[in-house]
Design a protein around this motif. Structure first.
Motif, PDB file in Angstrom:
ATOM      1  N   PHE A 157       0.891  -1.222  -0.070  1.00 21.02           N
ATOM      2  CA  PHE A 157       0.015   0.008  -0.003  1.00 21.02           C
ATOM      3  C   PHE A 157       0.949   1.218   0.066  1.00 21.02           C
ATOM      4  CE2 PHE A 157      -3.625  -2.710   1.512  1.00 21.02           C
ATOM      5  CZ  PHE A 157      -4.528  -2.537   0.563  1.00 21.02           C
ATOM      6  N   ILE A 160       1.708   2.172  -3.750  1.00 20.41           N
ATOM      7  CA  ILE A 160       0.537   2.708  -4.300  1.00 20.41           C
ATOM      8  C   ILE A 160       0.264   4.169  -3.854  1.00 20.41           C
ATOM      9  CG2 ILE A 160      -2.233   2.473  -3.935  1.00 20.41           C
ATOM     10  CD1 ILE A 160      -1.678  -0.437  -3.532  1.00 20.41           C
ATOM     11  N   GLU A 161       0.444   4.331  -2.304  1.00 18.79           N
ATOM     12  CA  GLU A 161       0.192   5.980  -1.976  1.00 18.79           C
ATOM     13  C   GLU A 161       1.320   6.756  -2.480  1.00 18.79           C
ATOM     14  OE1 GLU A 161      -1.939   6.111   2.282  1.00 18.79           O
ATOM     15  OE2 GLU A 161       0.107   6.297   2.364  1.00 18.79           O
ATOM     16  N   GLN A 164       0.268   7.790  -5.913  1.00 18.95           N
ATOM     17  CA  GLN A 164      -0.874   8.931  -5.399  1.00 18.95           C
ATOM     18  C   GLN A 164      -0.213  10.222  -5.157  1.00 18.95           C
ATOM     19  OE1 GLN A 164      -3.449   6.912  -2.645  1.00 18.95           O
ATOM     20  NE2 GLN A 164      -5.052   7.077  -3.966  1.00 18.95           N
ATOM     21  N   PHE A 272      -0.485  -6.102  -8.340  1.00 17.59           N
ATOM     22  CA  PHE A 272      -1.299  -5.640  -7.066  1.00 17.59           C
ATOM     23  C   PHE A 272      -1.277  -3.849  -7.021  1.00 17.59           C
ATOM     24  CE2 PHE A 272      -1.647  -4.265  -2.666  1.00 17.59           C
ATOM     25  CZ  PHE A 272      -2.755  -4.838  -2.371  1.00 17.59           C
ATOM     26  N   LYS A 276      -4.455  -1.618  -8.214  1.00 17.60           N
ATOM     27  CA  LYS A 276      -4.952  -0.690  -7.156  1.00 17.60           C
ATOM     28  C   LYS A 276      -5.163   0.665  -7.739  1.00 17.60           C
ATOM     29  CE  LYS A 276      -5.898  -4.195  -4.255  1.00 17.60           C
ATOM     30  NZ  LYS A 276      -7.216  -4.867  -4.360  1.00 17.60           N
ATOM     31  N   GLU A 279      -7.735   1.296 -10.078  1.00 19.41           N
ATOM     32  CA  GLU A 279      -8.977   1.519  -9.334  1.00 19.41           C
ATOM     33  C   GLU A 279      -9.251   2.770  -8.627  1.00 19.41           C
ATOM     34  OE1 GLU A 279     -12.081  -1.383  -6.820  1.00 19.41           O
ATOM     35  OE2 GLU A 279     -10.238  -2.343  -7.757  1.00 19.41           O
ATOM     36  N   LEU A 280      -8.216   3.245  -7.989  1.00 20.24           N
ATOM     37  CA  LEU A 280      -8.099   4.348  -7.284  1.00 20.24           C
ATOM     38  C   LEU A 280      -8.290   5.661  -8.153  1.00 20.24           C
ATOM     39  CD1 LEU A 280      -5.743   3.795  -4.377  1.00 20.24           C
ATOM     40  CD2 LEU A 280      -8.180   4.026  -4.149  1.00 20.24           C
TER      41      LEU A 280
END
Lengths: 455, 455
Positions: A157, A160-161, A164, A272, A276, A279-280
């Protein structure tokens, strides 16, 4: 007397340059904090042993060393000098060195303060670093790094962040179409396994990266020249037509690396993260999978990031990062996985400048200058100025009585938008003659109107 | 492996320390800009010849020198080493040195960029400086200076504004009763004339400064010991009962220095500044005239400032400054009068800390942490987190699935005020279980309520 100068590779920053740099830094900082990263600062210089040997031989050479003070220089190792061992001679004269990057000081910080920290520890750091590199266009001896890292968690995660976070910063800067390229060290290891030549991995990725420029045949030729066998090249043929959406690319990789455990793990991680993120959703950036991305091959162990500016701007990467499974091992604290990204302030500055995206309000100039007609008028102006400043309005007094054109010229060159003129008449009527220095319009205002104009 | 450390006299700053320092810096910066000062930045290191010889012999010794890189160390002057001329030996090994203060680099900047600048040029600069001083409590080898200076104008309105600027900063920091002490170099020269001993001026002011501690007799005794004649001391008898309002003090000085042209000029300047400041009014600070104030005697030519913290705090000066008539002369640009002030960040920090004046909101911690119950819940949380971040709310996800106490403990140690818990039930009902980690209260909220709570 000759005009004084500054050392090569360093820069003075003028008010407008500082303001523009601060504009970028402020956006990066706000986003770091929005994403839960907290600031630390480390000293500009570290003990030599903290830095030396951490960046390879080339790095050691490029570290700025601080000469010992006072009597300590007596310890100069003259034998080393005589024998031409300049590195040894230098180190006999120096115990401290300027920070070369923010990662090693961060690792040192984590180990030194481990008992005070909560893990996972998410820190950001925006400070200058120094390198005795040969200066050239866009490469300086003193420059800022803006890093966010988290240590103590292997959770994907975080990756992923971080994608972002890149997107959020570049969106706020007004950049559209920044490409956040992602790869995974394990995929590169998988490819190396498949081609049966781990030692040729860099040659392989460097050549593959030229696909756009020299075509499939050119790349294959270069690979053969580098000693990669035709048979090996055949095995990774899919990489030469590696197009389509991320998920299509991932499917191809999955097939290609099916025989490599590590490669499969890399594909899994990548999948993964990419799913994600998709999707975000990203705001203005594009996530892309780039298997030629091989930065930090020596220390990254998982995700690898590199950020390319919008395609309309010809410029190298404006950011990068990745996951390293043993950040603090060099200082004796094992099993601390970390992942982080960095923003390249100088290049981002050039991109934002080229695309004309600095807001007009970025300047720190005063909103108005009060002209000076003599001591009484100036003192009257000071009272008004004090009231405006109490309202957080940036205003100033021209400090000396001077000819009007001189004061006008000064205001214009300083890019101050309004001039306030107070003579006897204005003092008596408690009004203000205001000239808009952009349009040339003249107004007569009372205090409230003046305040509203400048707010 | 031994735990790594940092060089003596340097500091690591933790997140809360960085935030508190930034709180002070931000207030100083905003006020500098409100008063029309604009930021510049200069390189961390300058050419040695820019710095050497500018701070006296002691200063030269305390300047951190950077060791030349690569082959250049071959130029080591071994004769100098042999002859014990360590300064010469050192300078044969070094062409660059770390900034020792912000004033000399500013003078260099003004001369180098004079054709691009508009005068009067009002600049501020907030950057670290380095001194190879012996570290002790409150004295560091790396510390920040926060300077505002204006060059190119002799207007006393600048001095008036600088007093207001001090007052404005300290008021915003919440400090009441800061004393801004003012003196004038010309008054000191006048006193020296009157006592007929210019060379004894420093001894005189040092002794006079002890009046509170050792009494009139003690001071006179010390003055006699320093070779100031009884006759001279007699002439300045009024200084031993130098009390009352500023205007009363100014009257006494005016009489005392009536025979000195320079002294009279000093009194006149001081009177103008103090009267105007009194009429404009200060918010929370006190302006006081202190004739023992003799800082920067070697370079200040007009006003001299020094700022003392509120009397409840035992601490040395937290700021200082003054006017120097020939700032840029050292680099060949004559007749550039300047006046400036400096804020002592480290000491201001200690004062604000001791008086408990840092706002609670100074922390950069997240407003809420989303607990992690597994991948699905975490990913659901990520979607909510993204929406909250878009509203500029600082929130974060605990990155790994871990036991609840571990996550609670983490949140508490990080001083995060709210924990958001999302399990199956919450996901189905689109609600959020929120725990206030300070009060222990538990709430069930919808998204809008959650947003309002955290905003």
């Amino acid at each position: 007397m000759a005009k004084p100068g500054i050392p090569k590779g360093t820069r003075d920053f003028s008010p407008i340059e500082v303001s523009k740099r601060q504009h970028i830094i402020q956006i990066i900082k706000n986003n770091f904090e929005k994403f839960g990263y907290q600031p630390i600062e480390t000293p500009s210089f570290e003990n030599s042993e903290t830095l030396m040997g951490k960046y390879g031989e080339e790095g050691d050479r490029l570290i700025f060393k601080i000469l010992n003070s006072g009597d300590k220089v007596k310890k100069a190792d003259l034998n080393a000098l005589e024998n031409g061992n300049l590195a040894k001679f230098s180190s006999s004269l120096s115990e401290k060195a300027l920070r070369y990057d923010l990662t090693v000081p961060f690792a040192r910080y984590v180990v030194q303060h481990q008992s005070e920290l909560e893990f996972p520890f998410k820190r950001y750091q925006i400070q200058p670093v120094w390198r005795a590199d040969n200066p050239q266009k866009g490469r300086f001896r003193e420059f800022y790094q803006c890093d966010a890292d988290v240590v103590g968690s292997t959770s994907l995660f975080q990756e992923i962040e971080l994608v972002q976070l890149y997107d959020s910063v570049f969106t706020e800067l007004g950049l559209e179409g920044v490409t956040i390229k992602i790869n995974n060290r394990k995929i590169l290891s998988g490819i190396a396994e498949v081609i049966g030549a781990s030692d040729k991995l860099i040659d392989f990725t460097v050549a593959l990266d030229k696909l756009d420029k020299i075509g499939e045949d050119g790349v294959k030729k270069e690979m053969l020249e580098k000693g990669i066998s035709a048979e090996a090249i055949e095995k990774v043929q899919p990489l030469f037509n590696f197009t389509g959406s991320i998920s299509e690319k991932i499917n191809q990789l999955s097939e290609l690396l099916s025989a490599s455990e590590e490669g499969k793990k890399g594909v899994e991680e990548l999948q993964f993260i990419c799913e994600k993120v998709a999707e975000l959703g990203l705001k203005k950036s594009i996530l892309d999978l780039d298997v030629t991305l091989a930065r930090g091959l020596n220390y990254y162990t998982g995700a690898i990031f590199e950020v390319a500016p919008p395609k309309t701007v010809a410029m190298g990467s404006i950011g990068g990062g990745g996951r390293y499974d043993d950040l603090t091992g060099i200082f004796g604290l094992k099993n601390m996985s970390g992942v982080g990204i960095s923003f390249g302030l100088d290049r981002i500055y050039l991109v934002v400048e080229e695309l004309n995206l600095f807001p007009e309000t970025v300047t720190t100039s005063s909103k108005a200058i009060f002209f000076n007609y003599g001591i009484d008028e100036a003192f009257y102006s000071m009272k008004i100025i004090s009231q405006l400043r109490d309202e957080n309005i940036k205003v100033e007094l021209y400090p000396d009585k001077a000819k009007m054109d001189k004061q006008f010229k000064y205001a214009e060159k300083r890019l101050i938008p309004f001039a306030v003129m107070i003579g006897n008449n204005e003092m008596e009527t408690q009004t203000f003659s205001v000239k808009n220095l952009v349009s040339g319009d003249k107004l007569t205002l009372n205090f409230e109107e003046l305040k509203d104009l400048l707010q």
